[in-house]
Design a protein around this motif. Structure first.
Motif, short mmCIF file in Angstrom:
data_model
loop_
_atom_site.label_atom_id
_atom_site.label_comp_id
_atom_site.label_asym_id
_atom_site.label_seq_id
_atom_site.Cartn_x
_atom_site.Cartn_y
_atom_site.Cartn_z
N VAL A 31 0.77 -1.24 0.05
CA VAL A 31 0.09 0.19 0.04
C VAL A 31 0.93 1.30 -0.03
CG1 VAL A 31 -1.79 1.47 1.27
CG2 VAL A 31 -1.80 -1.21 1.20
N ILE A 32 0.52 2.34 -0.80
CA ILE A 32 1.25 3.50 -0.80
C ILE A 32 0.41 4.67 -0.09
CG2 ILE A 32 2.17 5.06 -2.50
CD1 ILE A 32 3.35 2.34 -2.86
N SER A 33 1.28 5.23 0.70
CA SER A 33 0.59 6.71 1.65
C SER A 33 1.42 7.65 1.36
CB SER A 33 0.54 6.16 2.89
OG SER A 33 -0.01 7.44 3.63
N PHE A 34 0.66 8.81 1.09
CA PHE A 34 1.38 10.06 1.04
C PHE A 34 1.22 10.96 2.18
CE2 PHE A 34 1.19 8.47 -3.51
CZ PHE A 34 2.18 9.24 -3.99
N GLN A 56 5.77 8.47 -14.70
CA GLN A 56 6.71 7.31 -14.42
C GLN A 56 6.80 6.77 -13.01
OE1 GLN A 56 10.56 7.63 -16.15
NE2 GLN A 56 11.01 5.38 -16.22
N ALA A 57 6.85 7.67 -12.21
CA ALA A 57 6.82 7.39 -10.98
C ALA A 57 5.76 6.78 -10.26
CB ALA A 57 7.00 8.63 -9.94
N ILE A 58 4.44 7.26 -10.85
CA ILE A 58 3.06 6.55 -10.61
C ILE A 58 2.83 5.27 -11.02
CG2 ILE A 58 0.61 6.86 -10.72
CD1 ILE A 58 1.01 10.12 -10.45
N GLU A 59 3.68 5.12 -12.27
CA GLU A 59 3.34 3.81 -12.79
C GLU A 59 4.37 2.73 -11.96
OE1 GLU A 59 1.61 2.28 -15.35
OE2 GLU A 59 0.51 4.01 -15.48
N THR A 60 5.47 3.27 -11.83
CA THR A 60 6.25 2.47 -10.72
C THR A 60 5.61 2.13 -9.65
OG1 THR A 60 8.17 3.43 -11.76
CG2 THR A 60 8.39 2.29 -9.66
N LEU A 61 5.07 3.06 -9.02
CA LEU A 61 4.37 2.68 -7.65
C LEU A 61 3.01 1.87 -7.96
CD1 LEU A 61 4.13 6.14 -5.97
CD2 LEU A 61 5.62 4.11 -5.39
N ARG A 62 2.46 1.95 -9.01
CA ARG A 62 1.38 1.03 -9.38
C ARG A 62 1.89 -0.51 -9.52
NH1 ARG A 62 -0.55 -1.70 -12.94
NH2 ARG A 62 1.14 -0.96 -14.49
N GLY A 63 2.92 -0.27 -10.17
CA GLY A 63 3.54 -1.94 -10.33
C GLY A 63 3.68 -2.51 -9.01
N TYR A 64 3.81 -1.73 -8.05
CA TYR A 64 4.12 -2.62 -6.61
C TYR A 64 2.86 -2.83 -6.03
CZ TYR A 64 9.04 -1.65 -6.76
OH TYR A 64 10.58 -1.55 -6.90
N GLY A 116 10.90 6.91 1.51
CA GLY A 116 9.93 6.82 2.56
C GLY A 116 10.21 5.83 3.46
N HIS A 117 9.37 5.75 4.27
CA HIS A 117 9.52 4.51 5.30
C HIS A 117 8.28 3.56 5.17
CE1 HIS A 117 6.44 6.13 8.36
NE2 HIS A 117 6.86 7.45 7.75
N VAL A 118 8.71 2.08 5.65
CA VAL A 118 7.74 1.38 5.70
C VAL A 118 7.27 0.90 7.08
CG1 VAL A 118 8.67 0.40 3.51
CG2 VAL A 118 9.53 -0.50 5.82
N VAL A 119 5.85 0.53 7.21
CA VAL A 119 5.06 -0.10 8.44
C VAL A 119 4.32 -1.18 7.82
CG1 VAL A 119 3.75 0.51 10.26
CG2 VAL A 119 5.19 2.12 9.50
N ARG A 120 4.76 -2.20 8.20
CA ARG A 120 4.07 -3.50 7.69
C ARG A 120 4.05 -3.71 6.25
NH1 ARG A 120 1.22 -2.32 12.93
NH2 ARG A 120 -0.26 -1.02 11.55
N ASN A 121 2.78 -3.22 5.57
CA ASN A 121 2.74 -3.78 4.32
C ASN A 121 2.52 -2.06 3.56
OD1 ASN A 121 0.18 -3.34 5.54
ND2 ASN A 121 -0.69 -3.80 3.49
N ILE A 122 2.85 -0.87 4.35
CA ILE A 122 2.59 0.34 3.73
C ILE A 122 4.03 1.11 3.81
CG2 ILE A 122 1.67 2.66 4.31
CD1 ILE A 122 -0.34 1.02 6.68
N PHE A 123 4.04 1.64 2.43
CA PHE A 123 5.30 2.52 2.04
C PHE A 123 4.73 3.71 2.05
CE2 PHE A 123 7.95 4.83 -1.05
CZ PHE A 123 9.14 4.44 -0.77
#
Length: 142
Positions: A31-34, A56-64, A116-123
């Motif tokens: 999951v991506i959070s801003f 391109q950045a959004i496409e990269t994030l979408r791929g994750y 960024g930083h990660v918590v469980r499944n959230i980037f």
């Protein structure tokens, strides 16, 4: 009769309070959070849009998304752990991000990174770093 005002309950608690917080969820999707995006350091979303790298950045994030965070650990997605030492970064630790955050980055292309930083499944996206200045490393094979 007036109410007594006690100490604020909004004290910032460590984000990664226990070992279970640091563990990756094997079965939960990335999951991506801003929420923690720092607007004082790095570039803005509009900067990246004008440079032609936002899509391109959004496409990269979408791929994750749709994968588990743990399954996406590779040469493009790296978890560093602690914030880099001051001689290895042009950034400062934002006050709105917990001190014990697990820092990570996703390469978009070349030097362009989302940090960024990660918590469980959230980037949690914190910095947009088009020049790879979050964790400065020596150039290899040049």
């Amino acid at each position: 009769m007036s109410k007594k005002v006690g100490k604020s309950k909004n004290k910032r608690k460590p984000l990664m309070a226990g070992a279970s917080e640091r563990e990756f969820s094997e079965d939960k999707e990335f999951v991506i959070s801003f929420k923690h995006l720092d607007r004082q350091q790095g570039q803005s979303l509009s900067d990246w849009e004008s440079l032609g790298i936002l899509s391109q950045a959004i496409e990269t994030l979408r791929g994750y998304c749709g994968e588990t965070l743990h399954s996406r650990l590779d040469n493009k997605f790296t978890i560093y752990g602690k914030f880099p030492p001051s001689d290895k970064t042009d950034f400062t630790h934002p006050k709105h991000v917990p001190e014990d955050a697990e820092w990570a980055r996703i390469h978009v292309n070349g030097k362009v990174c989302i940090v960024g930083h990660v918590v469980r499944n959230i980037f949690n996206v914190v910095f947009l770093d088009k020049d790879h200045r979050f964790w400065i490393s020596e150039k290899k094979h040049t």
